[in-house]
Enzyme design. Sequence first.
Site, short mmCIF file in Angstrom:
data_model
loop_
_atom_site.label_atom_id
_atom_site.label_comp_id
_atom_site.label_asym_id
_atom_site.label_seq_id
_atom_site.Cartn_x
_atom_site.Cartn_y
_atom_site.Cartn_z
CB CYS A 43 -30.02 -2.40 85.22
SG CYS A 43 -31.08 -1.35 84.20
CB CYS A 70 -28.50 1.29 80.66
SG CYS A 70 -30.12 1.37 81.42
CB CYS A 73 -28.68 1.15 85.65
SG CYS A 73 -27.84 0.43 84.25
ZN LIG Z 1 -29.60 -0.38 82.82
#
Ligand SMILES: [Zn+2]
Length: 353
Positions: A43, A70, A73
């Site tokens: 990420c 997230c 990512c």
């Molecule tokens: Zn992430």
Amino acid sequence: MNATITLPDPETMYQAIVDRDGEMEGLFLFAVKTTGIFCRPGCKSKAPKRENVEFFANADQARAAGYRPCKRCRPTELSGSVPAWLTQLVDAMDADPTRRWTNADLAAMGLSPVRVRRWFQQHYRMTFHAYLRTRRIGLAVDMLQRGSDVTSVALDSGYESLSGFRDSLRKWTGQSPTSIKQGEPILVERLLTPLGPMLAAASDAGLCLLEFADRKMLPEQFERISKLFQQPILPGTHPVLKRTAEQIEQYFAGERTEFTLPLRLDGTSFQQTVWKKLLEIPYGQTSSYGKMADELGKPTASRAVGRTNGDNRLAIVVPCHRVVRSDGHLCGYAGGLWRKRWLLEHERKHLSL
Ligand SMILES: [Zn+2]
């Protein structure tokens, strides 16, 4: 089940986060306690402090611990595909498979030769240049088998001379152009799974290898398979590999409990008996080495059964992950205990649906 999940060690994983190391993609996910979000190791968000990081084997576990994925990512999507930084090179390699790449060519594309080498080493268990060479050889073998003559194949696949082609072919496949025309190579391809990339190898006779790509023994497996089947192993695709990819995808989606693939279980007669016995353990259930030995009529052979189980070349399809200790504890799994646990939980979950 109180077996611990075997992930890479925490310091290695944390370093991968700091380095945004895409090579660890698919092996673990991490969550940040201060933000409540979980990410892939690669990420691009700001690296968290070590004390705020928690590691997970998969998205289900991170979610179960109360973390959200997230948005940057997207850690719940399949990982292990060609990373963005490498796509330009892979596209160029596809467009001109016979091109020879120098470090200067890579640098001109803004790529670090070291990073490229590391990625190929990680994902194909061979150096970048070895990959290019075997790929060119793969093309040549394909052309030869489709009936092209040796001289034009040598030139079309980027060799400057016929003798150079013959030498190269013999070095990498142990065969001459003529014997290759008659034989069939084993083709190897990567498959993407929620547990990280796998390598699958097959020929017309069936699937002969299916292993997680980070498995340490893989280079030895390749060599053994090449010797066992007396055939070169080359990157490429094959109808059996396509079917394997489809069925593995269905398995991970919880939509398939049995595989219908041609399998190459070549081995000693004892090995073949054990592997066939493994195929009889139903989805979502477990057996033990002792029980298998009893059922084979060889009650004293549980160790040999265990060893043969470990020699299984077809992960998931020949379900060696369904063998646990007689007290129900998990025991060794070549692909890592955390994967074994994940597979058993996955099967139990989908069995009860
Ligand atoms: Zn992430």
